[in-house]
Design a protein around this motif. Sequence first.
Motif, mmCIF file in Angstrom:
data_model
loop_
_atom_site.group_PDB
_atom_site.id
_atom_site.type_symbol
_atom_site.label_atom_id
_atom_site.label_comp_id
_atom_site.label_asym_id
_atom_site.label_seq_id
_atom_site.Cartn_x
_atom_site.Cartn_y
_atom_site.Cartn_z
ATOM 1 N N THR A 157 6.962 8.100 6.197
ATOM 2 C CA THR A 157 6.024 7.150 6.797
ATOM 3 C C THR A 157 6.055 7.237 8.320
ATOM 4 O O THR A 157 5.012 7.283 8.980
ATOM 5 C CB THR A 157 6.354 5.722 6.335
ATOM 6 O OG1 THR A 157 6.251 5.652 4.910
ATOM 7 C CG2 THR A 157 5.410 4.707 6.956
ATOM 8 N N ALA B 282 3.579 2.029 11.376
ATOM 9 C CA ALA B 282 4.466 3.036 10.779
ATOM 10 C C ALA B 282 5.935 2.779 11.115
ATOM 11 O O ALA B 282 6.777 2.791 10.207
ATOM 12 C CB ALA B 282 4.049 4.441 11.215
ATOM 13 N N ARG C 8 0.817 -1.221 0.000
ATOM 14 C CA ARG C 8 0.000 0.000 0.000
ATOM 15 C C ARG C 8 0.847 1.265 0.000
ATOM 16 O O ARG C 8 0.477 2.282 -0.597
ATOM 17 C CB ARG C 8 -0.906 0.033 1.240
ATOM 18 C CG ARG C 8 -2.017 -0.985 1.268
ATOM 19 C CD ARG C 8 -3.009 -0.650 2.369
ATOM 20 N NE ARG C 8 -2.371 -0.508 3.678
ATOM 21 C CZ ARG C 8 -2.194 -1.508 4.534
ATOM 22 N NH1 ARG C 8 -2.580 -2.742 4.196
ATOM 23 N NH2 ARG C 8 -1.628 -1.305 5.705
ATOM 24 N N THR C 9 1.996 1.217 0.678
ATOM 25 C CA THR C 9 2.791 2.422 0.908
ATOM 26 C C THR C 9 3.683 2.772 -0.264
ATOM 27 O O THR C 9 3.886 3.948 -0.578
ATOM 28 C CB THR C 9 3.648 2.239 2.186
ATOM 29 O OG1 THR C 9 2.774 1.976 3.292
ATOM 30 C CG2 THR C 9 4.475 3.475 2.476
#
Length: 314
Positions: free
Chosen positions: A123, A67, A19-20
């Motif tokens: 992030t 995170a 996703r990141t």
Amino acid sequence: MQAQATTQWRLRIDAALERTLPAADEPPQRLHAAMRHAALLGGKRMRPLLVYATGTAFGAKLEALDAPALAVELIHAYSLVHDDLPAMDDDALRRGQPTVHVAFDEATAILAGDALQSLAFATLAQAPCDAAAGIAMLRELAVAAGSRGMCGGQALDIDATGKKWGQSEFRAEQPHGPEIAGANVHPDPISELEHLHALKTGALLRASVRLGAIAAGVDTATRAQLDRYADALGLAFQVRDDLLDVEGDSATLGKTAGKDAAQDKATFPALIGVEASHERLRALSHAMELALSGFGDSAGPLRALARLAVERDR
């Protein structure tokens, strides 16, 4: 239960990475494809697993750990991309796949590593925590990744390659802060090698444990015990890595076996021999057990990761 937890955490971090990371078809496509190649083609995920194992052992929710777990894995991915470059280890194989500079090109690999590092801090800056904890985590990761941590260890490794032990070039000239284990300059070869690996490999593993501890808000005494565990784990991980280069094969390792000896790298088997290296692993395993002895069943996943560090075959 421990195996189930680590499996779930691996799936969680893989999904979070997916996703990141920028989509491969998002411009600039070649750069983004290289970043995904570097981060999504498997790996042990030891560092994010340490974040999850530490944080959950002391009451942190998984959502608070995502995170920092992502950030430390992105830093690790960037470091491997740069470590494999022709100017560094010049390796063509990583995790059973062509390294990034081979699959793409050297310039793209450099940029991919740079972008992965930047994404790591972006992030981590979005971690759902209070400002003090967020700043503490950012500082922890920055120190571990920099010249007093991983990059400094890589520089020492380059200096040590092909040179005799005890030469001034191998000794660290710059002062090191208390954040990184083994930071003092040592005159004997074994201590010098331990210092090198405390920076190159151990710093990011230690940061992984500390990130989980910060997210969980552990007290000073608990943090000191976790540091002892992390210090032993970092060294054990590297000793095992050195042994696998001697005893493993490229198909199992997913990278080129025997390169340490071929490049005259500074390793534990080269310095003290294979059997003594195995004995050192046993001693470090015992040290990890002692460090975790007061934490009960909640530290089970940390114990499992300790076993993985000393028993892994890749």
